[in-house]
Design a protein around this motif. Structure first.
Motif, PDB file in Angstrom:
ATOM      1  N   ARG A  37      -0.117   5.828  11.356  1.00 43.88           N
ATOM      2  CA  ARG A  37       0.661   5.654  10.121  1.00 43.88           C
ATOM      3  C   ARG A  37       0.177   6.618   9.043  1.00 43.88           C
ATOM      4  O   ARG A  37      -0.916   7.172   9.131  1.00 43.88           O
ATOM      5  N   ASP A  52      -0.483   6.845   4.923  1.00 40.29           N
ATOM      6  CA  ASP A  52      -0.671   6.050   3.698  1.00 40.29           C
ATOM      7  C   ASP A  52      -0.671   6.969   2.481  1.00 40.29           C
ATOM      8  O   ASP A  52      -1.422   7.938   2.434  1.00 40.29           O
ATOM      9  N   GLY A  64      -0.257   5.167  -0.693  1.00 45.02           N
ATOM     10  CA  GLY A  64      -0.348   4.167  -1.752  1.00 45.02           C
ATOM     11  C   GLY A  64      -1.482   4.404  -2.728  1.00 45.02           C
ATOM     12  O   GLY A  64      -2.435   5.133  -2.463  1.00 45.02           O
ATOM     13  N   ALA A  89      -4.813   3.431  -1.314  1.00 42.29           N
ATOM     14  CA  ALA A  89      -5.249   4.114  -0.084  1.00 42.29           C
ATOM     15  C   ALA A  89      -6.441   5.015  -0.407  1.00 42.29           C
ATOM     16  O   ALA A  89      -6.475   5.670  -1.443  1.00 42.29           O
ATOM     17  N   ARG A  93      -7.758   8.121  -0.213  1.00 37.59           N
ATOM     18  CA  ARG A  93      -7.172   9.422   0.069  1.00 37.59           C
ATOM     19  C   ARG A  93      -7.621  10.435  -0.971  1.00 37.59           C
ATOM     20  O   ARG A  93      -8.042  10.059  -2.067  1.00 37.59           O
ATOM     21  N   ARG A 127      -3.685   7.831   9.376  1.00 37.88           N
ATOM     22  CA  ARG A 127      -4.469   6.986  10.293  1.00 37.88           C
ATOM     23  C   ARG A 127      -4.104   7.406  11.715  1.00 37.88           C
ATOM     24  O   ARG A 127      -2.923   7.468  12.063  1.00 37.88           O
TER      25      ARG A 127
END
Length: 164
Positions: free
Chosen positions: A93, A95, A97, A100, A102, A110
């Motif tokens: 997936r 991410d 958000g 997240a 990041r 992921r």
């Protein structure tokens, strides 16, 4: 060129973000070394010199790494210089958000299987099943890349379930 190698999106670091990051790190490294020449015990002096040298090395690595960029193809994500980061089939997936873990202006991928660890400061990093993309990249371009990658993963998963 086959469909898998067709470039879907190519992004490079924003020149302003790139040079601001390099300049900030270089100035911090110089400041640490300058602090070492003030009045302090020898052990602290050594610490500040080594810290400053490490930060200057990081600024140099950032300059080299941000000369590159990222390319999204139907097969996956790679650097412009050719290093494969992740294949679409290995993405669990994407991410983007606020919560997240990041890089700034970026996204987290992921992975289904762990990849080789690596790091290009200001561009991407990879540890185990996590690939972080961003830093000196434009937020809008990184968002577009994350959305396209997520769409490609969803499309591939739909095709995989249709075959069963």
């Amino acid at each position: 060129m086959n469909d898998e190698e067709e470039v879907v999106l190519e992004i490079t670091p924003s020149p302003m973000r790139r040079w601001m990051a390099i300049l900030a790190l270089a100035l911090l490294g110089i400041l640490m070394i300058k602090l070492a020449f003030g009045e302090m015990p020898d052990l602290w002096r050594l610490f500040f010199v080594l810290l400053g040298a490490g930060i200057l090395w990081a600024a140099y690595r950032l300059r080299l790494a941000t000369m590159d960029g990222l390319v999204l193809t139907r097969a996956g994500l790679r650097t412009i210089s050719g290093r494969a980061l992740v294949g679409v089939e290995n993405v669990a997936r994407v991410d983007r958000g606020a919560l997240a873990f990041r890089p700034s202006n970026g996204f987290m991928v992921r992975l289904k299987r762990p990849g080789a660890a690596g790091w290009a400061p200001g561009l991407w990093w990879q540890i185990g099943r996590r690939l972080g993309v961003g830093g000196t990249l434009s937020g809008g371009q990184a968002k577009a890349m994350a959305d396209l990658l997520a769409d490609m993963v969803a499309e591939r998963e739909e095709q995989g379930t249709d075959r069963d």
